[in-house]
Design an enzyme around this catalytic site. Structure first.
Site, PDB file in Angstrom:
ATOM      1  N   ASP A 269       0.826  -1.204   0.000  1.00 21.82           N
ATOM      2  CA  ASP A 269       0.000   0.000   0.000  1.00 21.82           C
ATOM      3  C   ASP A 269       0.858   1.250   0.000  1.00 21.82           C
ATOM      4  O   ASP A 269       2.077   1.194  -0.085  1.00 21.82           O
ATOM      5  CB  ASP A 269      -1.049  -0.032   1.121  1.00 21.82           C
ATOM      6  N   LYS A 291      -3.896   2.645   0.046  1.00 25.12           N
ATOM      7  CA  LYS A 291      -4.918   3.110   0.975  1.00 25.12           C
ATOM      8  C   LYS A 291      -4.673   4.562   1.311  1.00 25.12           C
ATOM      9  O   LYS A 291      -3.569   4.963   1.605  1.00 25.12           O
ATOM     10  CB  LYS A 291      -4.837   2.317   2.264  1.00 25.12           C
ATOM     11  N   MET A 404      -2.656   8.985  11.997  1.00 21.43           N
ATOM     12  CA  MET A 404      -3.774   9.491  11.186  1.00 21.43           C
ATOM     13  C   MET A 404      -4.424  10.699  11.876  1.00 21.43           C
ATOM     14  O   MET A 404      -5.644  10.828  11.902  1.00 21.43           O
ATOM     15  CB  MET A 404      -4.829   8.367  10.986  1.00 21.43           C
TER      16      MET A 404
END
Ligand code: SAH
Length: 480
Positions: A269, A291, A404
């Site tokens: 990813d 992603k 995140m």
């Protein structure tokens, strides 16, 4: 090729090393390891060589497992003139190593050996003799020998270090195990094509990894399973869920590197950095399942299913994930289906972003004066909200690391202040940590969101909050 590599059985053969210094010591040590009988001729003998001779006497008398001997002969320097050397019975020896500090003497020895047709190595200047003693990686019975045509011992040493890291420490266990299975496999799989495929699967797969982990019974069980499959004409593959770390390829584990270099197909990813992808074999099929928040190039269920399908097609599948697969990596979800489908898999941890980014930013996550604990938290927004136990997180003396956390940055900082964490608490964003593009933006809980908004910051970013962040100005070392 100027020099032909050969592996010689030296057990019991006589080798003469002329010189008694540190270089001679190293040569004697290697020769002894192969069971040679070593004679040393020198005016002075250095201490380590003297000690080696003492211990080799023990070995020779059978007190150690491998008998080997070294005989030290002290002689005056005048034995090394050209005339005196001409009288030495060099042809009594299989190999002569010239390791004196006098290049002229070494040259005379080499010339004399040539005349007598005796193999000669000149330690400091290999091109003077006809024999190179290579740099050796000894994982007996596997032995790797390297040389660079007597041109650059430093390049050879560098290569040796690289290879040393790559050749599994327990490769000898694999060799013995493979020898045990060899005839059984041959009997059950007479067709050489399928047999080769089975060995490829076994040596680059889980069975070898089990052996390196000391689990011989698991390796045997896997071999039985693979053999049964191979007899039906269809060999199943395996999946390796591997953590690639935060970006710097040097932060890969040795195991991760080995598996990367053996993959038939990789699913990776966005967080896996380009320098890491460059380590894949050219023949490896690459499948991007990138992603990004709210932009899953391939839905998770589809990734899970694809891993199962590829393994069932008989391929060596590498599932490569940024950081550590079990830390905000959905690694658990991916292997749940593998387990349920009976596909063999292994998980290789990686350096998670919190460890990598904090180290490369110069922010120790714990510190006796400032922080007794650290929490890894997801700052991912759900319905535009970060729902977290704020009163707990607002307590002092702890470091908070948000993965995140860029989109919810302002919300995170405000919630912490609202629940009692001091406005002045130091906080930092590490952007593209551990890569050449790494940037660290430091401020306080009150000012970080505005500071970050003023700079063009792009993912991936890690948010670190706590008193430890103030150490960054002192301890930053990377990209300086
Ligand atoms: N499994 C990964 C985390 C995946 S979640 C790990 O263990 O590191 C993705 C988040 O990780 C990103 O949003 C970011 O917060 C963080 N991250 C991963 N690599 C990073 C890097 N090189 N620099 C900064 N943050 C990173």
């Amino acid at each position: 090729m100027e020099y032909f590599p050969l592996f010689l059985k030296l057990t019991g053969r006589s080798c003469l090393v002329i010189g008694g210094g540190s270089i001679a010591f190293r040569k004697v040590s290697w020769l002894l390891r192969s069971g040679a009988v070593v004679h040393v001729l020198a005016p002075d003998i250095c201490q380590p060589l003297q000690e080696l001779a003492n211990t080799s006497v023990l070995k020779a008398s059978g007190e150690c497992d491998k008998p080997s001997q070294v005989f030290l002969n002290l002689c005056p320097k005048d034995r090394f003139t050209r005339r005196a050397l001409a009288e030495l019975p060099l042809n009594q020896h299989f190999l002569v190593v010239a390791a004196t500090s006098d290049e002229k003497v070494n040259q005379h020895i080499a010339t004399r050996c040539q005349a007598l047709d005796v193999h000669c190595n000149v330690a400091s200047h290999s091109s003077l003799g006809d024999t190179i003693l290579p740099a050796i990686i000894d994982r007996s019975p596997v032995v790797l020998a390297l040389h660079s045509g007597a041109k650059s011992p430093t390049v050879t040493r560098y290569l040796k270090r690289q290879l040393e890291a790559f050749v599994p420490q327990k490769i000898n266990v694999l060799v013995d195990w493979a020898e045990n299975w060899r005839s059984k496999v041959k009997k059950r799989l007479p067709a050489s094509g399928m047999r080769q495929r089975l060995w490829d699967r076994v040596l680059s797969g889980m069975a070898a990894e089990h052996l390196y982990d000391g689990q011989a019974a698991c390796a045997d069980k896997l071999m039985q399973d693979h053999l049964a499959e191979a007899e039906t004409g269809h060999l199943h593959g395996e999946v390796f869920l591997v953590g690639a770390g935060p970006g710097d390829p040097e932060l890969l584990t040795l195991k991760a590197l080995r598996l990367i270099q053996q993959a038939d197909v990789v699913l990776y990813d966005r967080l896996v950095s380009e320098p890491i992808l460059q380590l894949l074999p050219a023949s490896c099929e690459r499948i991007y399942v990138g992603k990004r928040q709210a932009d899953h190039a391939v839905p998770q269920v589809e990734i899970n299913q694809r891993l199962v399908d590829l393994a069932k097609q008989g391929r060596n599948v590498l599932r490569l994930k940024g950081g550590d697969p079990f830390i905000f990596g959905r690694g658990g979800e991916e292997i749940e289906l593998l387990a349920a489908s009976g596909v063999s898999f292994q998980v290789v941890p990686g350096i998670t972003a919190a460890s990598g980014c904090s180290s490369y930013a110069g922010i120790p996550l714990t510190h006796r004066d400032y922080s007794q604990s650290v929490r890894f938290i997801t700052g991912h927004l759900k319905n535009n909200q970060v729902n977290l136990p704020w009163p707990e997180l607002a307590m002092a003396n702890q470091t908070l690391v948000f993965y995140m956390g860029l989109t919810g940055l302002e919300q995170i900082c405000q919630s912490l202040i609202l629940h009692g964490r001091a406005k002045t608490t130091p906080a930092a964003i590490v952007e593209k940590g551990t890569t050449p593009q790494q940037r660290v933006i430091s401020a306080t809980l009150e000012t970080l969101a505005t500071t970050v908004a003023q700079q063009k910051v792009s993912a991936p970013t890690l948010l670190i909050i706590g008193e430890v962040v103030q150490l960054q100005s002192q301890l930053a070392w990377f990209n300086r």
